[in-house]
Motif scaffolding. Structure first.
Motif, PDB file in Angstrom:
ATOM      1  N   UNK A  23       0.945  -1.015   0.004  1.00  0.00           N
ATOM      2  CA  UNK A  23      -0.055  -0.084   0.067  1.00  0.00           C
ATOM      3  C   UNK A  23       0.777   1.263  -0.010  1.00  0.00           C
ATOM      4  N   UNK A  24       0.516   2.404  -0.211  1.00  0.00           N
ATOM      5  CA  UNK A  24       0.949   3.634  -0.319  1.00  0.00           C
ATOM      6  C   UNK A  24       1.902   4.132   0.937  1.00  0.00           C
ATOM      7  N   UNK A  25       1.558   3.886   2.154  1.00  0.00           N
ATOM      8  CA  UNK A  25       2.227   4.096   3.332  1.00  0.00           C
ATOM      9  C   UNK A  25       2.970   3.036   3.748  1.00  0.00           C
ATOM     10  N   UNK A  26       3.117   1.790   2.893  1.00  0.00           N
ATOM     11  CA  UNK A  26       4.094   0.823   3.274  1.00  0.00           C
ATOM     12  C   UNK A  26       5.121   0.654   2.531  1.00  0.00           C
ATOM     13  N   UNK A  27       6.485   1.027   2.962  1.00  0.00           N
ATOM     14  CA  UNK A  27       7.490   0.989   2.292  1.00  0.00           C
ATOM     15  C   UNK A  27       8.061  -0.391   2.421  1.00  0.00           C
ATOM     16  N   UNK A  28       9.259  -0.980   1.997  1.00  0.00           N
ATOM     17  CA  UNK A  28      10.092  -1.850   2.291  1.00  0.00           C
ATOM     18  C   UNK A  28      10.827  -1.809   3.747  1.00  0.00           C
ATOM     19  N   UNK A  29      10.998  -0.721   3.993  1.00  0.00           N
ATOM     20  CA  UNK A  29      11.815  -0.308   5.115  1.00  0.00           C
ATOM     21  C   UNK A  29      10.552  -0.542   6.367  1.00  0.00           C
ATOM     22  N   UNK A  30       9.480  -0.018   6.175  1.00  0.00           N
ATOM     23  CA  UNK A  30       8.537   0.090   6.957  1.00  0.00           C
ATOM     24  C   UNK A  30       7.867  -1.416   7.302  1.00  0.00           C
ATOM     25  N   UNK A  31       7.885  -2.172   6.248  1.00  0.00           N
ATOM     26  CA  UNK A  31       7.446  -3.435   6.176  1.00  0.00           C
ATOM     27  C   UNK A  31       8.155  -4.455   7.083  1.00  0.00           C
ATOM     28  N   UNK A  32       9.533  -4.043   6.554  1.00  0.00           N
ATOM     29  CA  UNK A  32      10.716  -5.045   7.472  1.00  0.00           C
ATOM     30  C   UNK A  32      10.480  -4.686   9.160  1.00  0.00           C
ATOM     31  N   UNK A  33      10.323  -3.427   9.342  1.00  0.00           N
ATOM     32  CA  UNK A  33      10.103  -3.117  10.794  1.00  0.00           C
ATOM     33  C   UNK A  33       8.861  -3.702  11.448  1.00  0.00           C
ATOM     34  N   UNK A  34       7.716  -3.597  10.704  1.00  0.00           N
ATOM     35  CA  UNK A  34       6.676  -4.067  11.345  1.00  0.00           C
ATOM     36  C   UNK A  34       6.362  -5.481  11.327  1.00  0.00           C
ATOM     37  N   UNK A  35       7.429  -6.328  10.790  1.00  0.00           N
ATOM     38  CA  UNK A  35       7.258  -7.633  10.839  1.00  0.00           C
ATOM     39  C   UNK A  35       8.160  -8.403  11.913  1.00  0.00           C
ATOM     40  N   UNK A  36       8.346  -7.446  13.222  1.00  0.00           N
ATOM     41  CA  UNK A  36       9.179  -7.738  14.337  1.00  0.00           C
ATOM     42  C   UNK A  36       8.493  -8.812  15.059  1.00  0.00           C
ATOM     43  N   UNK A  37       9.228 -10.048  15.395  1.00  0.00           N
ATOM     44  CA  UNK A  37       8.501 -11.406  16.000  1.00  0.00           C
ATOM     45  C   UNK A  37       8.449 -12.319  15.024  1.00  0.00           C
ATOM     46  N   UNK A  38       8.534 -11.974  13.743  1.00  0.00           N
ATOM     47  CA  UNK A  38       8.411 -13.069  12.638  1.00  0.00           C
ATOM     48  C   UNK A  38      10.030 -13.495  12.308  1.00  0.00           C
ATOM     49  N   UNK A  39       9.990 -14.695  11.855  1.00  0.00           N
ATOM     50  CA  UNK A  39      11.247 -15.491  11.188  1.00  0.00           C
ATOM     51  C   UNK A  39      11.213 -14.973   9.824  1.00  0.00           C
ATOM     52  N   UNK A  40      12.312 -15.022   9.135  1.00  0.00           N
ATOM     53  CA  UNK A  40      12.562 -14.781   7.628  1.00  0.00           C
ATOM     54  C   UNK A  40      11.591 -15.560   6.736  1.00  0.00           C
ATOM     55  N   UNK A  41      11.391 -16.679   7.061  1.00  0.00           N
ATOM     56  CA  UNK A  41      10.792 -17.770   6.523  1.00  0.00           C
ATOM     57  C   UNK A  41       9.268 -17.160   6.339  1.00  0.00           C
ATOM     58  N   UNK A  42       8.982 -16.740   7.666  1.00  0.00           N
ATOM     59  CA  UNK A  42       7.444 -16.454   7.855  1.00  0.00           C
ATOM     60  C   UNK A  42       7.245 -15.126   7.040  1.00  0.00           C
ATOM     61  N   UNK A  43       8.199 -14.141   7.043  1.00  0.00           N
ATOM     62  CA  UNK A  43       8.164 -12.737   6.286  1.00  0.00           C
ATOM     63  C   UNK A  43       8.314 -13.331   4.717  1.00  0.00           C
ATOM     64  N   UNK A  44       8.687 -14.151   4.302  1.00  0.00           N
ATOM     65  CA  UNK A  44       8.648 -14.821   2.835  1.00  0.00           C
ATOM     66  C   UNK A  44       7.447 -15.278   2.515  1.00  0.00           C
ATOM     67  N   UNK A  45       6.648 -16.072   3.273  1.00  0.00           N
ATOM     68  CA  UNK A  45       5.293 -16.482   3.240  1.00  0.00           C
ATOM     69  C   UNK A  45       4.308 -15.468   3.087  1.00  0.00           C
ATOM     70  N   UNK A  46       4.661 -14.287   3.789  1.00  0.00           N
ATOM     71  CA  UNK A  46       3.781 -13.231   3.435  1.00  0.00           C
ATOM     72  C   UNK A  46       3.905 -12.539   2.288  1.00  0.00           C
ATOM     73  N   UNK A  47       5.027 -12.440   1.663  1.00  0.00           N
ATOM     74  CA  UNK A  47       5.296 -11.970   0.161  1.00  0.00           C
ATOM     75  C   UNK A  47       4.677 -12.955  -0.742  1.00  0.00           C
ATOM     76  N   UNK A  48       4.996 -14.009  -0.589  1.00  0.00           N
ATOM     77  CA  UNK A  48       4.398 -15.082  -1.607  1.00  0.00           C
ATOM     78  C   UNK A  48       2.805 -15.135  -1.484  1.00  0.00           C
ATOM     79  N   UNK A  49       2.198 -15.030  -0.231  1.00  0.00           N
ATOM     80  CA  UNK A  49       0.762 -15.029  -0.284  1.00  0.00           C
ATOM     81  C   UNK A  49       0.289 -13.698  -0.920  1.00  0.00           C
TER      82      UNK A  49
END
Length: 271
Positions: free
Chosen positions: A202-228
């Protein structure tokens, strides 16, 4: 530090051990790989032989080391008056004595990785263990002057340290290292490397903001969000990440924790 000081040659990695880890290749390009692959890439820089083992896949190594282990195993078989192996066995009770010939060899520079080690030496009453010989064998390794005096190293991997027999974790010559969830910088680096062109934000979600808001998730889980997001074509927003984090936490807690959306928001708070 403990390894360089000759204090420990056996290490237990626990915690976030089923995630992805960054490895910088010779061309400086960063790739993300599972822990087993990461350890092999790291250890082969200073080790002649690297052997991985779990009770499902058996012994995994290069062909040269496999032939060497098979030769040692058949020498042992001949001494016991038993038939030679045509391939390396897979049962832990049979594999550990074969690996012992490698890790206690002061002339070699080897590394042995025991994955899912809780299936080899599970925690519990020693009288009730299905194969107490495995525990005795590993305890002999941890206290062996030959191992401490060599350049060899043993790495055990488990998600929960409490699942391994306490005699192993309490050994003074064993170093337990907890692998935590990725930090904010590590998450942002992963998002910058992971292809996100076809995963719209979305417009107010940059890659940097996305990385910050994914606190508590593993990299595999972050990849799963991107794939979904790529599959569903749904733009990634703070709300979608929050919803996914809620699902993951509830799933990991096996239904013991449930998130309830409040009926009020900050507009109801005075002051």
């Amino acid at each position: 530090i403990r390894y360089n000081a000759g204090e420990a040659s056996v290490f237990i990695l626990h915690g976030n051990v089923r995630d992805l880890y960054p490895w910088r290749k010779d061309d400086k390009h960063i790739v993300y790989m599972p822990l087993q692959e990461y350890l092999r890439s790291f250890l082969k820089q200073a080790r002649d032989s690297i052997v991985s083992y779990n009770i499902s896949d058996g012994v995994m190594t290069d062909s040269k080391t496999r032939r060497k282990l098979l030769l040692k195993a058949n020498i042992r078989q001949s001494a016991r008056g038993e038939l030679d192996y045509t391939t390396l066995p897979t049962k832990a009770a049979t594999v550990l004595p074969i690996l012992e010939s490698l890790v206690l060899d002061s002339a070699s520079e080897s590394a042995v990785i025991l994955d899912y080690v809780e299936t080899i030496v599970p925690n519990g009453d020693i009288q009730m263990l299905p194969n107490a010989a495995n525990l005795v064998r590993l305890l002999q390794w941890t206290s062996s002057p030959k191992l401490l005096g060599s350049s060899n190293v043993i790495v055990m991997i488990t998600e929960n340290l409490s699942n391994i027999h306490r005699r192993i974790t309490d050994s003074p010559s064993v170093a337990a290292i907890r692998i935590g969830l990725p930090s904010s910088d590590e998450r942002c680096q992963f998002v910058s490397v992971e292809p996100t062109d076809d995963a719209p934000f979305v417009e107010d979600m940059s890659e940097q903001a996305f990385g910050n808001v994914c606190a508590g998730l593993s990299l595999l889980q972050i990849r799963a969000i991107l794939k979904r997001a790529r599959h569903s074509k749904e733009a990634i927003s703070f709300k979608t990440v929050s919803r996914r984090k809620k699902q993951i936490i509830e799933q990991e807690c096996h239904g013991l924790v449930e998130f309830v959306d409040p009926d009020h928001d900050f507009s109801h708070v005075g002051g």
